[in-house]
Design a protein around this motif. Structure first.
Motif, PDB file in Angstrom:
ATOM      1  N   LEU A  25       0.470  -1.044   0.051  1.00 16.56           N
ATOM      2  CA  LEU A  25       0.238  -0.017  -0.236  1.00 16.56           C
ATOM      3  C   LEU A  25       1.029   1.411   0.034  1.00 16.56           C
ATOM      4  CD1 LEU A  25      -2.710   1.505  -0.020  1.00 16.56           C
ATOM      5  CD2 LEU A  25      -2.683   0.740   2.745  1.00 16.56           C
ATOM      6  N   ALA A  26       0.729   2.223  -0.957  1.00 18.23           N
ATOM      7  CA  ALA A  26       1.636   3.384  -0.898  1.00 18.23           C
ATOM      8  C   ALA A  26       0.928   4.123  -0.973  1.00 18.23           C
ATOM      9  CB  ALA A  26       2.008   3.246  -2.517  1.00 18.23           C
ATOM     10  N   VAL A  27       0.906   5.459   0.604  1.00 15.54           N
ATOM     11  CA  VAL A  27       0.011   6.579   0.589  1.00 15.54           C
ATOM     12  C   VAL A  27       1.330   7.655   0.135  1.00 15.54           C
ATOM     13  CG1 VAL A  27      -0.726   8.314   1.655  1.00 15.54           C
ATOM     14  CG2 VAL A  27      -1.145   5.567   1.840  1.00 15.54           C
ATOM     15  N   LEU A  28       0.580   8.140  -1.366  1.00 18.02           N
ATOM     16  CA  LEU A  28       1.590   9.746  -1.592  1.00 18.02           C
ATOM     17  C   LEU A  28       1.026   9.771  -2.566  1.00 18.02           C
ATOM     18  CD1 LEU A  28       3.592   6.807  -4.539  1.00 18.02           C
ATOM     19  CD2 LEU A  28       4.497   7.452  -2.026  1.00 18.02           C
ATOM     20  N   ARG A 180      -9.318  -4.836   2.452  1.00 18.97           N
ATOM     21  CA  ARG A 180     -10.407  -5.853   2.032  1.00 18.97           C
ATOM     22  C   ARG A 180      -9.732  -6.128   0.539  1.00 18.97           C
ATOM     23  NH1 ARG A 180     -16.214  -4.510   3.817  1.00 18.97           N
ATOM     24  NH2 ARG A 180     -16.125  -2.941   4.444  1.00 18.97           N
ATOM     25  N   LEU A 181      -8.804  -6.023   0.682  1.00 21.76           N
ATOM     26  CA  LEU A 181      -7.824  -6.543  -0.721  1.00 21.76           C
ATOM     27  C   LEU A 181      -7.515  -7.587  -0.307  1.00 21.76           C
ATOM     28  CD1 LEU A 181      -6.452  -2.342  -2.395  1.00 21.76           C
ATOM     29  CD2 LEU A 181      -8.382  -4.667  -3.027  1.00 21.76           C
ATOM     30  N   GLU A 182      -7.316  -7.772   1.246  1.00 20.29           N
ATOM     31  CA  GLU A 182      -7.360  -9.233   1.748  1.00 20.29           C
ATOM     32  C   GLU A 182      -5.288  -9.422   1.055  1.00 20.29           C
ATOM     33  OE1 GLU A 182      -8.968 -12.557   0.430  1.00 20.29           O
ATOM     34  OE2 GLU A 182     -10.802 -11.659   0.296  1.00 20.29           O
ATOM     35  N   MET A 183      -4.537  -8.624   1.559  1.00 21.56           N
ATOM     36  CA  MET A 183      -3.411  -7.851   1.209  1.00 21.56           C
ATOM     37  C   MET A 183      -2.636  -8.985   2.333  1.00 21.56           C
ATOM     38  SD  MET A 183      -3.066  -3.792   0.405  1.00 21.56           S
ATOM     39  CE  MET A 183      -1.638  -4.176  -0.512  1.00 21.56           C
ATOM     40  N   ARG A 184      -1.184  -9.780   1.891  1.00 24.44           N
ATOM     41  CA  ARG A 184      -0.628 -10.222   2.488  1.00 24.44           C
ATOM     42  C   ARG A 184       0.135 -10.342   3.063  1.00 24.44           C
ATOM     43  NH1 ARG A 184      -1.204 -16.541  -0.847  1.00 24.44           N
ATOM     44  NH2 ARG A 184      -3.825 -16.032  -1.243  1.00 24.44           N
ATOM     45  N   ASP A 185       0.958 -10.336   4.170  1.00 24.09           N
ATOM     46  CA  ASP A 185       2.094  -9.185   5.103  1.00 24.09           C
ATOM     47  C   ASP A 185       2.391  -8.377   4.113  1.00 24.09           C
ATOM     48  OD1 ASP A 185       5.022  -9.058   6.482  1.00 24.09           O
ATOM     49  OD2 ASP A 185       5.483 -10.296   4.560  1.00 24.09           O
ATOM     50  N   PRO A 186       2.192  -7.039   3.975  1.00 20.94           N
ATOM     51  CA  PRO A 186       1.711  -5.864   3.214  1.00 20.94           C
ATOM     52  C   PRO A 186       3.105  -4.885   3.927  1.00 20.94           C
ATOM     53  CG  PRO A 186       0.156  -5.827   4.783  1.00 20.94           C
ATOM     54  CD  PRO A 186       0.524  -7.116   4.618  1.00 20.94           C
ATOM     55  N   GLU A 187       3.576  -4.321   2.889  1.00 27.30           N
ATOM     56  CA  GLU A 187       4.509  -3.002   3.125  1.00 27.30           C
ATOM     57  C   GLU A 187       3.598  -2.261   2.941  1.00 27.30           C
ATOM     58  OE1 GLU A 187       8.303  -0.965   3.475  1.00 27.30           O
ATOM     59  OE2 GLU A 187       7.784  -3.585   3.745  1.00 27.30           O
ATOM     60  N   VAL A 188       3.413  -1.038   4.052  1.00 21.57           N
ATOM     61  CA  VAL A 188       3.247  -0.179   4.137  1.00 21.57           C
ATOM     62  C   VAL A 188       3.823   1.162   3.337  1.00 21.57           C
ATOM     63  CG1 VAL A 188       1.342   1.346   5.378  1.00 21.57           C
ATOM     64  CG2 VAL A 188       1.479  -0.884   5.173  1.00 21.57           C
ATOM     65  N   VAL A 189       3.755   1.989   2.509  1.00 19.25           N
ATOM     66  CA  VAL A 189       4.387   3.028   2.284  1.00 19.25           C
ATOM     67  C   VAL A 189       4.026   3.804   2.407  1.00 19.25           C
ATOM     68  CG1 VAL A 189       6.172   4.032   1.035  1.00 19.25           C
ATOM     69  CG2 VAL A 189       6.007   1.359   1.196  1.00 19.25           C
ATOM     70  N   VAL A 190       4.313   5.184   3.230  1.00 12.40           N
ATOM     71  CA  VAL A 190       3.237   6.222   3.574  1.00 12.40           C
ATOM     72  C   VAL A 190       4.342   7.531   3.509  1.00 12.40           C
ATOM     73  CG1 VAL A 190       2.067   8.084   5.085  1.00 12.40           C
ATOM     74  CG2 VAL A 190       1.935   5.436   5.243  1.00 12.40           C
ATOM     75  N   ALA A 191       4.062   8.676   1.782  1.00 11.47           N
ATOM     76  CA  ALA A 191       5.749   9.486   1.450  1.00 11.47           C
ATOM     77  C   ALA A 191       4.627  10.550   2.662  1.00 11.47           C
ATOM     78  CB  ALA A 191       5.140   9.806   0.669  1.00 11.47           C
ATOM     79  N   GLY A 192       5.515  12.125   2.757  1.00  9.67           N
ATOM     80  CA  GLY A 192       4.473  13.256   3.598  1.00  9.67           C
ATOM     81  C   GLY A 192       3.603  13.446   2.821  1.00  9.67           C
ATOM     82  N   PHE A 193       2.685  14.045   3.914  1.00 13.58           N
ATOM     83  CA  PHE A 193       1.374  14.486   3.545  1.00 13.58           C
ATOM     84  C   PHE A 193       1.872  15.559   2.638  1.00 13.58           C
ATOM     85  CE2 PHE A 193      -0.178  10.446   5.070  1.00 13.58           C
ATOM     86  CZ  PHE A 193      -0.820  10.303   4.542  1.00 13.58           C
ATOM     87  N   ASP A 194       2.594  16.120   3.371  1.00 12.74           N
ATOM     88  CA  ASP A 194       2.438  17.642   3.067  1.00 12.74           C
ATOM     89  C   ASP A 194       2.572  18.626   1.907  1.00 12.74           C
ATOM     90  OD1 ASP A 194       2.988  20.611   4.161  1.00 12.74           O
ATOM     91  OD2 ASP A 194       4.310  20.273   4.596  1.00 12.74           O
ATOM     92  N   ARG A 195       1.794  19.203   1.637  1.00 13.51           N
ATOM     93  CA  ARG A 195       1.338  20.192   0.536  1.00 13.51           C
ATOM     94  C   ARG A 195       1.960  21.547   0.566  1.00 13.51           C
ATOM     95  NH1 ARG A 195      -1.197  18.322  -3.740  1.00 13.51           N
ATOM     96  NH2 ARG A 195      -0.424  19.783  -5.345  1.00 13.51           N
ATOM     97  N   PRO A 196       3.290  21.971   1.507  1.00 15.64           N
ATOM     98  CA  PRO A 196       3.403  23.071   1.484  1.00 15.64           C
ATOM     99  C   PRO A 196       3.084  24.767   0.695  1.00 15.64           C
ATOM    100  CG  PRO A 196       6.003  22.846   1.161  1.00 15.64           C
ATOM    101  CD  PRO A 196       4.292  21.304   1.042  1.00 15.64           C
ATOM    102  N   GLU A 197       3.086  24.155  -0.740  1.00 16.20           N
ATOM    103  CA  GLU A 197       2.958  25.154  -1.573  1.00 16.20           C
ATOM    104  C   GLU A 197       1.191  25.876  -1.737  1.00 16.20           C
ATOM    105  OE1 GLU A 197       2.219  21.160  -3.992  1.00 16.20           O
ATOM    106  OE2 GLU A 197       3.566  22.470  -2.374  1.00 16.20           O
ATOM    107  N   ILE A 198       0.114  24.828  -0.787  1.00 21.26           N
ATOM    108  CA  ILE A 198      -0.805  25.042  -0.970  1.00 21.26           C
ATOM    109  C   ILE A 198      -1.682  26.086   0.047  1.00 21.26           C
ATOM    110  CG2 ILE A 198      -3.504  24.652  -1.466  1.00 21.26           C
ATOM    111  CD1 ILE A 198      -1.808  21.710  -2.140  1.00 21.26           C
TER     112      ILE A 198
END
Length: 541
Positions: A25-28, A180-198
């Motif tokens: 799961l990549a939250v970018l 929900r996706l029944e992901m197995r031993d998942p890697e969760v990648v969360v990059a920074g949420f910040d959008r400083p230009e906004i």
């Protein structure tokens, strides 16, 4: 070869995890190049890449980008959707089977068709991508029943590596995506949420007339910087705002689900081609819209959650240049969101549906479909589909690929099944209401708005941002997020006597925000918590 010269935050980590065969799961952040993750991997892995994407327009845009890279570099890309003729759909399936189609974009509804799933399974997909993966979550995002069944589809395909991509997912949404996706031993990648230009701003107005005028004034002012989006809650209000803005000389058009498909596509084309100053839209507009020069997003009402709000304002400033997000706010507007959030179905309705499913199978039917339920109950399809989904989540019914329902093995009697489904629905309502309250918190905070937003997503900003209205007015103070001596540190697992387990999300002055599994987000007065021993930090597992 593919034109990428460097990695953006989270891209390399997500690629390495998937290349190693890990469900990921990549939250970018918006504009961070999520599509590049599966594009690069598609050139490295053996077998086709399947991309589940929610909108036909978004699918076409993604195919065009891959086509521009050249078939020599990435292989052939194709869409598989209801807009194709039968022969064109078959050609795509044949291309998957013989290996000529490398990337296939399709909506989740296509995966409800057994012949499509069978062909994809024969093709041996290397990667199953779910784009805009927050749609999988039932926590208030764009909710479509077939998204809830993607986990079962993955298993039917032999569980190829799963890559879920989204720009906005708070911790509970991430958890639900994984489940929900029944992901197995998942890697969760969360990059920074910040959008400083906004730049983040909220304008408060006590009366409806003053607020309406303020919306028009701000959009008129901001349109001098470039094009933008005005979000409003109802179809009627989008039409009214668009007409009023056009009367001020702006190139403005409304966009909502009630328009004909051709008209919606025309509005989107004009916006992308810089032929409009502003699109006035419900939330039906914007998912996957990548117009780098969008300079502003204005909300005429609060979004249904901070998740949705951050997703929507993230459509501004994707070129990295300054942009503005303005919420024009009146407390009473939260009533609209509560109206949409409320409405757990009556237990009697759920019991009736569960009983009809059981009776149909007992009468020798293979299952009961929505059409039969409509005839029996006289109710509309949408609430019936909602009831079936709740009963399925409660373990009372099983839905096949075509949405036909039959009792689950060891299903409880209809009365017990209805009670369990109703309890599940009430839980979703409580969580949705808590998310609306967090939206109120954002609108009414006197602290740094960026600290509030990032804290909601579990990311801490130790100093005020300096680019929101409260910071400019000198109101913001540090939120003490890095205070190691705080009795309830951020990310600490805690227990409440009534609400059960939860996680500390953020601190603000003399308050602490906790995300509880049972009731969602709660903002608690720290002194009251300490005086009455309301929380305790959990240790161990």
């Amino acid at each position: 070869m593919l034109g990428f010269t460097e990695f953006r935050p989270g891209q390399e980590e997500a690629m390495k995890a998937v290349a190693a065969g890990r469900d990921t799961l990549a939250v970018l952040p918006s504009g961070a190049g999520k599509s590049a993750v599966y594009t690069v991997l598609g050139a490295l892995l053996e077998g086709p890449v399947l991309i589940v994407s929610p909108l036909i327009a978004l699918q076409r845009d993604q195919v065009q980008r891959l086509t521009e890279l050249g078939e020599e570099a990435v292989g052939q890309a194709a869409v598989l959707n209801s807009g194709l003729s039968g022969s064109d759909q078959q050609a795509v399936l044949d291309g998957l089977r013989d290996g000529t189609v490398r990337f296939c974009f399709l909506a989740p509804e296509q995966l409800a068709k057994p012949e499509v799933v069978d062909t994809i399974r024969e093709a041996g997909p290397a990667l199953f991508v779910v784009d805009e993966a927050h749609c999988v979550s039932a926590w208030g995002h764009d909710f479509r029943p077939d998204y809830l069944r993607l986990g079962g589809v993955v298993e039917q395909l032999g569980h190829p590596t799963v890559l879920a991509l989204t720009a906005t997912a708070a911790p509970p949404v991430r958890t639900e995506i994984l489940e929900r996706l029944e992901m197995r031993d998942p890697e969760v990648v969360v990059a920074g949420f910040d959008r400083p230009e906004i730049r983040l701003e909220v304008e408060q107005h006590p009366d409806a007339h003053g607020k309406h005028a303020a919306v028009l004034d701000r959009v008129s002012e901001l349109s001098e910087r470039g094009s933008g989006i005005l979000y409003s809650a109802t179809r009627r209000s989008t039409e009214e705002f668009a007409q009023a803005l056009a009367g001020r000389g702006l190139r403005a058009r409304a966009y909502h689900a009630g328009l004909r498909k051709a008209e919606r596509e025309e509005v989107q084309r004009e916006f992308m081609a810089d032929e409009l100053d502003v699109v006035v839209a419900t939330t039906a507009f914007g998912m996957g819209i990548d117009k780098p020069g969008t300079r502003f997003v204005v909300h005429a009402e609060p979004a249904d959650s901070v998740d949705s709000y951050y997703q929507e304002i993230g459509r501004a400033g994707r070129d990295g240049e300054p942009a503005v997000a303005v919420l024009v706010y009146r407390q009473e507007d939260l009533g609209i969101r509560r109206f949409f959030a409320a409405g757990a179905p009556a237990e009697e309705e759920l019991q009736q549906v569960a009983g009809l499913v059981r009776a149909g199978v007992q009468a020798g039917m293979d299952g009961v479909d929505v059409r039969s339920l409509r005839e029996e109950t006289g109710r509309a399809a949408t609430p019936l589909v909602r009831d079936l989904n709740l009963l399925e989540q409660a373990g009372a019914v099983v839905l096949d690929d075509e949405g036909t329902a039959s009792p689950a093995p060891d299903a409880p009697p209809p009365g017990a099944a209805a009670a369990a489904a109703r309890e599940l629905a009430e839980h979703h309502v409580r969580v949705d209401e808590s998310r609306i309250e967090m939206m109120r918190g954002y609108a009414e905070t006197t602290g740094c708005r960026r600290q509030f937003l990032l804290g909601y997503f579990g990311e801490q900003l130790d100093e005020p941002c300096g680019n929101c209205d409260n910071c400019s007015a000198g109101l913001s103070t540090g939120q003490h997020t890095a205070d190691a001596d705080h009795p309830f540190p951020v990310d600490a697992a805690v227990e409440h006597a009534e609400w059960g387990p939860g996680v500390v999300m953020r601190h603000e002055d003399d308050r602490v925000v906790v995300l509880f599994e049972a009731v969602g987000y709660k903002t608690l007065a720290l002194q009251a918590v300490l005086d009455h021993d309301l929380l305790r930090v959990r240790t161990g597992g």
